[in-house]
Structure formats: structure tokens, C-alpha cells
Scaffold this motif. Structure first.
Motif, short mmCIF file in Angstrom:
data_model
loop_
_atom_site.label_atom_id
_atom_site.label_comp_id
_atom_site.label_asym_id
_atom_site.label_seq_id
_atom_site.Cartn_x
_atom_site.Cartn_y
_atom_site.Cartn_z
N UNK A 1 -9.12 -13.82 -34.07
CA UNK A 1 -9.44 -15.14 -34.09
C UNK A 1 -10.79 -15.29 -33.52
N UNK A 2 -11.67 -16.09 -34.37
CA UNK A 2 -12.85 -16.47 -34.05
C UNK A 2 -12.74 -18.00 -33.64
N UNK A 3 -12.81 -18.19 -32.24
CA UNK A 3 -12.62 -19.47 -31.72
C UNK A 3 -13.79 -20.14 -31.75
N UNK A 4 -14.70 -19.66 -31.14
CA UNK A 4 -16.07 -20.34 -31.32
C UNK A 4 -17.37 -19.60 -31.91
N UNK A 5 -18.30 -20.41 -32.46
CA UNK A 5 -19.40 -19.64 -32.97
C UNK A 5 -19.01 -18.95 -34.22
N UNK A 6 -19.96 -18.30 -35.27
CA UNK A 6 -19.70 -17.59 -36.29
C UNK A 6 -19.97 -16.41 -36.24
N UNK A 7 -19.45 -15.49 -37.03
CA UNK A 7 -19.53 -14.17 -36.84
C UNK A 7 -19.17 -13.58 -38.41
N UNK A 8 -20.37 -12.31 -38.60
CA UNK A 8 -20.27 -11.88 -39.86
C UNK A 8 -19.37 -10.64 -39.62
N UNK A 9 -18.44 -10.27 -40.59
CA UNK A 9 -17.79 -9.01 -40.49
C UNK A 9 -17.84 -8.25 -41.65
N UNK A 10 -18.43 -6.90 -41.64
CA UNK A 10 -18.31 -6.02 -42.75
C UNK A 10 -17.34 -4.99 -42.65
N UNK A 11 -16.58 -4.95 -43.75
CA UNK A 11 -15.28 -3.95 -43.55
C UNK A 11 -15.40 -2.69 -44.35
N UNK A 12 -14.92 -1.73 -44.48
CA UNK A 12 -14.83 -0.39 -45.33
C UNK A 12 -13.54 0.08 -45.35
N UNK A 13 -12.96 0.38 -46.59
CA UNK A 13 -11.62 0.77 -46.66
C UNK A 13 -11.28 2.14 -46.26
N UNK A 14 -9.99 2.35 -45.72
CA UNK A 14 -9.82 3.79 -45.37
C UNK A 14 -10.11 5.08 -46.31
N UNK A 15 -10.15 4.53 -47.53
CA UNK A 15 -10.22 5.64 -48.46
C UNK A 15 -11.79 6.09 -48.54
N UNK A 16 -12.60 5.38 -48.02
CA UNK A 16 -13.83 5.73 -47.93
C UNK A 16 -14.49 6.36 -46.69
#
Length: 336
Positions: free
Chosen positions: A170-185
Motif C-alpha cells: 500500500x503506497x500511502x504517500x509519495x510516488x514509487x516505481x516498482x520493477x518486478x520479475x517473474x519467478x520463471x526468470x
């Protein structure tokens, strides 16, 4: 430089419990949930309000002279500060009073009362602030594991890692970039335990990490009030675009006895997985007794057996987005 394939994380709106369980959760892929009622925290949690409500409770924080934190090589130190003082320092861009450097970065990951035994719980560590935060009811209450309070300086980037439980960020305040990678990688991420050795995911050293380019990257930017569903085993890397406050809610989606009961952080491998990895180590030590060509031959046979027994070969395992994204277009947006 060769470009890494990127995919935008889908954005869902109007996500009540039924929509989450029927359209989001079955896909086992990340999803941004926008417009969910997180309570008055989104409007109330200013620096001044947090300092007042959190008071002088002492908190253990990370302090780093560089914004890109590296857990494997520990390029940060731990310090203890009163919560109200920490919040004010974390919101600053430059500091007149500092530990390492004028532009040092700060990060809080809340802990349980007994850090060796108890998971973090916002309602116990910060009860006054917890009253402002509404936990989404997407899972049964008895599945709840922890609610982790997080505060970070602008520009702070956390290392790529995975968790063994499903969670909502939960991003309550501010902005956040999130990069994700799948388990298969996982094989492309150069793992050291549950963390990737590739620290700079935006400009990776491809001489050291040539396989990293093969990992498909899923991107999103969280706005204040957004939730990000991160399925278990999905790797994630976060970058605070502003001073930000968030809460992670973890829950057990496997049977309770599948998890290590002595793990207050919720990041140890499931009991069966840990046992299998220990068995593998013993098998590898046994192969060391053989000449090189025999180790190579039987090692390849072992790899083949592991692949045949454990790899998911059906189309579902290769799906990049939930099939439900093609339904109810009014609820899904692909804009970041």
C-alpha cells in the motif's frame, strides 16, 4: 546495449473482494489496484502528523551515503532514532546533522516487539497510526501474517528480492516505481539467497551479468492510495520517487505448517523447499567424489530430472498477464 523486454503492470479499479479473488488473484501476476479505500491515512499522513502520532518511540533504521542500497554488501549502517526525529530527517533532501553524508538516505522497515520471534504489526507498533489505515479484506483474517510499516527518503532504491508469501504493498504517500520479475526468470537474476546480485537494474553490467537481459521486466508507478499485489516468489525492486510512506500486508496463502515457524520476517524458504535445497547440497558434495567428466555427466542428468519433475510446462506458467484482463474493460487500465 540490448534492451530488456518490458511489460506494464495492469491497473485495476473498483476492486472489491470478489473482483480481487475472481479476476486478479487467479492470474498470479502483479496488479495495481487503484481507488481502494485505505482510510484517512492517505490525507492525514503528513510529516508533521506522523511525527506527532509516532512520538519518540525509538526505531532502528538504515542509513546509506548512496540512495541505491545493497543488502548483500551492506553499503549502509543501522542507527536508532526517535521516530519523530527520523521522519523529519527522511523527508529532508540535505541534512545539517548527519551520520555519513550531507545527502544520506534513510529507510525504516518496522519490526516486531521481539524481533527474533514476532512479525511486524502496525496495530501493535504504531497503534495511533494504525487507526488511520484500513487493511483491504482480500484474505481471511486467520491468514494474516504481518503488516510492515515502511518509510523512505526520496530517491532510495531497495535491492531486488523475492518473498515467500503473497503481499499487498500500500503506497500511502509519495510516488514509487516498482520493477518486478517473474519467478520463471530466476536463473537470469544471479541470485544470492533470496536477493539478486544485479544492483543497478537500469544500467546493468552485462559483462558481469550477461543473462540479466533475458529477464522480462514488469513496471509500474504507484500513486498515493494505490495498492500493488505482489504474488509470492515474484522478484521486486523499489525506487522512491518522493519521500514516501507505505504498508506491506503479508498473508499465508499456503497451509500454515508449510512455513518456517521461527521466521518473524516471512522470508525464509518454505519448510519443504529448504529441506530439498539441503538435500541438493548433499547430492552435490557426493558428486565431488567423482572425476570431472563423471560430475559433468551426472550433473546434467540431475538437471534433466529436476526440470522434468518440477518445471511448469503448461501455458499458464508462461502467461504474462491474467487472462481476466480481457474482460470487463471498464475496470482495467494499462496507463501508468
Amino acid at each position: 546495449m540490448e534492451l530488456q523486454e518490458r511489460v506494464a503492470v495492469p491497473i485495476f479499479t473498483e476492486v472489491d473482494r470478489d473482483v480481487f479473488l475472481n479476476e486478479v488473484y487467479p492470474g498470479r501476476s502483479p496488479a495495481v489496484l487503484r481507488g481502494v479505500d485505505l482510510g484517512p491515512c492517505v490525507d492525514r499522513w503528513t510529516v508533521e502528523y506522523l511525527a506527532m502520532k509516532g512520538g519518540q518511540r525509538e526505531v532502528k533504521i538504515h542509513v546509506s551515503s548512496v540512495p541505491q542500497m545493497d543488502f548483500l554488501h551492506k553499503n549502509f549502517i543501522y542507527r536508532t532514532l526517535p521516530f519523530d526525529e527520523f521522519v523529519k530527517k527522511a523527508a529532508e533532501t540535505k541534512h545539517s546533522d548527519f551520520f555519513l553524508a550531507e545527502e544520506e538516505s534513510y529507510y525504516l522497515r518496522s519490526l516486531g516487539e521481539d524481533v527474533r520471534k514476532e512479525p511486524a504489526d502496525l496495530s501493535r507498533q504504531f497503534p495511533d497510526l494504525a487507526e488511520d489505515f484500513h487493511t483491504p479484506r482480500y484474505f481471511e483474517p486467520d491468514r494474516f501474517f504481518s503488516s510492515v510499516f515502511r518509510i523512505s527518503s526520496c530517491g532510495l532504491q531497495l535491492w531486488t528480492h523475492y518473498d515467500v508469501m503473497d503481499n499487498l504493498l500500500a503506497q500511502v504517500t509519495g510516488r514509487k516505481r516498482v520493477a518486478l520479475y517473474r519467478p520463471q526468470d530466476a536463473l537470469h537474476l544471479y541470485l544470492n539467497g533470496d536477493k539478486s546480485e544485479v544492483l543497478d537494474i537500469d544500467a546493468p553490467d552485462l559483462k558481469r551479468f550477461p543473462e540479466f537481459i533475458k529477464a522480462k521486466r514488469y513496471d509500474c508507478v504507484l500513486e498515493p492510495g494505490d495498492l500493488l499485489f505482489i504474488p509470492a516468489l515474484w522478484f521486486h525492486n523499489t525506487l522512491a520517487l518522493h519521500f514516501g510512506v507505505g504498508v506491506n500486508i503479508f498473508w499465508r496463502h499456503l497451509p500454515a505448517d508449510a512455513y518456517d515457524k521461527k521466521d518473524p520476517y516471512g522470508n525464509k524458504d518454505p519448510v519443504a523447499a529448504a529441506r530439498a535445497l539441503q538435500t541438493l547440497e548433499r547430492a552435490l558434495h557426493a558428486l565431488d567424489e567423482l572425476p570431472a567428466e563423471y560430475r559433468d555427466f551426472y550433473g546434467r542428468r540431475m538437471v534433466q530430472r529436476v526440470q522434468n519433475r518440477t518445471y511448469c510446462h503448461n501455458s499458464e506458467s508462461e502467461t504474462t498477464l491474467p487472462r481476466s484482463l480481457s474482460h470487463k474493460p471498464g475496470r482495467v487500465s494499462k496507463d501508468l
